[in-house]
Design a protein around this motif. Structure first.
Motif, PDB file in Angstrom:
ATOM      1  N   ARG A 292       0.801  -1.230   0.000  1.00  0.00           N
ATOM      2  CA  ARG A 292       0.000   0.000   0.000  1.00  0.00           C
ATOM      3  C   ARG A 292       0.833   1.280   0.000  1.00  0.00           C
ATOM      4  NH1 ARG A 292      -5.432   0.694   1.516  1.00  0.00           N
ATOM      5  NH2 ARG A 292      -5.952   2.801   2.158  1.00  0.00           N
ATOM      6  N   GLU A 293       1.694   1.447   0.982  1.00  0.00           N
ATOM      7  CA  GLU A 293       2.471   2.698   1.108  1.00  0.00           C
ATOM      8  C   GLU A 293       3.452   2.869  -0.048  1.00  0.00           C
ATOM      9  OE1 GLU A 293       1.788   5.131   3.267  1.00  0.00           O
ATOM     10  OE2 GLU A 293       0.162   3.861   4.013  1.00  0.00           O
ATOM     11  N   THR A 294       4.100   1.796  -0.428  1.00  0.00           N
ATOM     12  CA  THR A 294       5.059   1.867  -1.534  1.00  0.00           C
ATOM     13  C   THR A 294       4.341   2.187  -2.840  1.00  0.00           C
ATOM     14  OG1 THR A 294       6.592   0.374  -0.433  1.00  0.00           O
ATOM     15  CG2 THR A 294       6.799   0.565  -2.823  1.00  0.00           C
TER      16      THR A 294
ATOM     17  N   ILE B 222       1.663   3.864  -3.220  1.00  0.00           N
ATOM     18  CA  ILE B 222       1.255   5.274  -3.211  1.00  0.00           C
ATOM     19  C   ILE B 222       2.391   6.127  -3.778  1.00  0.00           C
ATOM     20  CG2 ILE B 222       0.775   7.249  -1.694  1.00  0.00           C
ATOM     21  CD1 ILE B 222      -0.863   5.257   0.059  1.00  0.00           C
TER      22      ILE B 222
ATOM     23  N   LYS C 271      -1.918  10.042  -1.049  1.00  0.00           N
ATOM     24  CA  LYS C 271      -1.545   9.687   0.325  1.00  0.00           C
ATOM     25  C   LYS C 271      -2.577  10.175   1.348  1.00  0.00           C
ATOM     26  CE  LYS C 271       2.066   9.172   3.661  1.00  0.00           C
ATOM     27  NZ  LYS C 271       1.358   8.070   4.270  1.00  0.00           N
TER      28      LYS C 271
ATOM     29  N   ASP D  61      -4.661   7.674   3.601  1.00  0.00           N
ATOM     30  CA  ASP D  61      -4.513   7.729   5.062  1.00  0.00           C
ATOM     31  C   ASP D  61      -5.863   7.945   5.753  1.00  0.00           C
ATOM     32  OD1 ASP D  61      -1.800   7.330   4.780  1.00  0.00           O
ATOM     33  OD2 ASP D  61      -1.239   9.406   5.246  1.00  0.00           O
TER      34      ASP D  61
ATOM     35  N   THR E 151       7.981  -0.430   3.701  1.00  0.00           N
ATOM     36  CA  THR E 151       7.692  -0.061   5.083  1.00  0.00           C
ATOM     37  C   THR E 151       7.831  -1.287   5.991  1.00  0.00           C
ATOM     38  OG1 THR E 151       5.321  -0.552   4.995  1.00  0.00           O
ATOM     39  CG2 THR E 151       6.023   1.679   4.295  1.00  0.00           C
TER      40      THR E 151
ATOM     41  N   GLU F 134       4.829  -3.487   5.481  1.00  0.00           N
ATOM     42  CA  GLU F 134       4.891  -4.219   4.218  1.00  0.00           C
ATOM     43  C   GLU F 134       5.866  -5.387   4.329  1.00  0.00           C
ATOM     44  OE1 GLU F 134       3.873  -0.561   1.124  1.00  0.00           O
ATOM     45  OE2 GLU F 134       5.967  -0.959   1.661  1.00  0.00           O
TER      46      GLU F 134
END
Length: 178
Positions: A99-101, A103, A115, A119, A159, A162
């Protein structure tokens, strides 16, 4: 196909960083859709191969996971769901494990930063957010961008969450196919 790319590329990142190794005897086979998983599992099972099916936790994955033939062929422990490795997103797809990567990758590829929206909606699948917020969004284009991203990054750029999710997924696959 895109799910296969995410699994292959991320497993390589973790292997190259000596974090976790997907057993090299394991062959990844993509079924093209959740509905075809039963078909492939039946064929592979007929050849006395050990099989684990990883299904998204969306409605198509739910339908495939509940098919009697698949449960009979694989048993419940060998039907893995993405939500088991990404607990915060009940309808998780493979992309939610990154998810974060993704983004960051989507921002670079599509020039749209989601983001703040992501969030604010931590339980919503990231693909739903991308589809709504990014004009002309393409899962294929995102997956290809992620593969390019992996060429210039290593597992330390993922992260902590992750890394933990992917490590657990790889360990579970290795254990179930031992």
């Amino acid at each position: 196909l895109t799910d296969y790319w995410y699994i292959d590329a991320t497993a390589s990142l973790l292997r190259d960083s000596n974090i976790e190794k997907l057993d090299e005897k394991i062959a990844l086979v993509f079924a093209n859709s959740a509905g075809k998983v039963v078909y492939y599992a039946t064929i592979l099972h007929a050849h006395n191969l050990k099989i684990v099916a990883l299904l998204d936790s969306d409605s198509a994955g739910d339908q495939a996971a509940q098919q009697e033939n698949l449960v009979h062929t694989l048993g419940n422990k060998n039907i893995l769901r993405t939500k088991d490795f990404c607990i915060n997103v009940p309808k998780a797809e493979i992309e939610d494990l990154l998810r974060e990567t993704l983004i960051v990758v989507a921002d670079e590829e599509f020039k749209v930063n989601v983001k703040l929206k992501a969030d604010a909606q931590p339980t919503r699948p990231i693909i739903d957010i991308f589809s709504k917020e990014i004009p002309s969004f393409s899962k294929y284009q995102l997956a290809k961008a992620f593969i390019r991203w992996t060429r210039n990054n290593d597992a330390s750029n993922l992260t902590t969450t992750e890394l933990a999710n992917w490590k657990k997924l790889i360990q579970t696959v290795n254990k179930n196919l031992k």
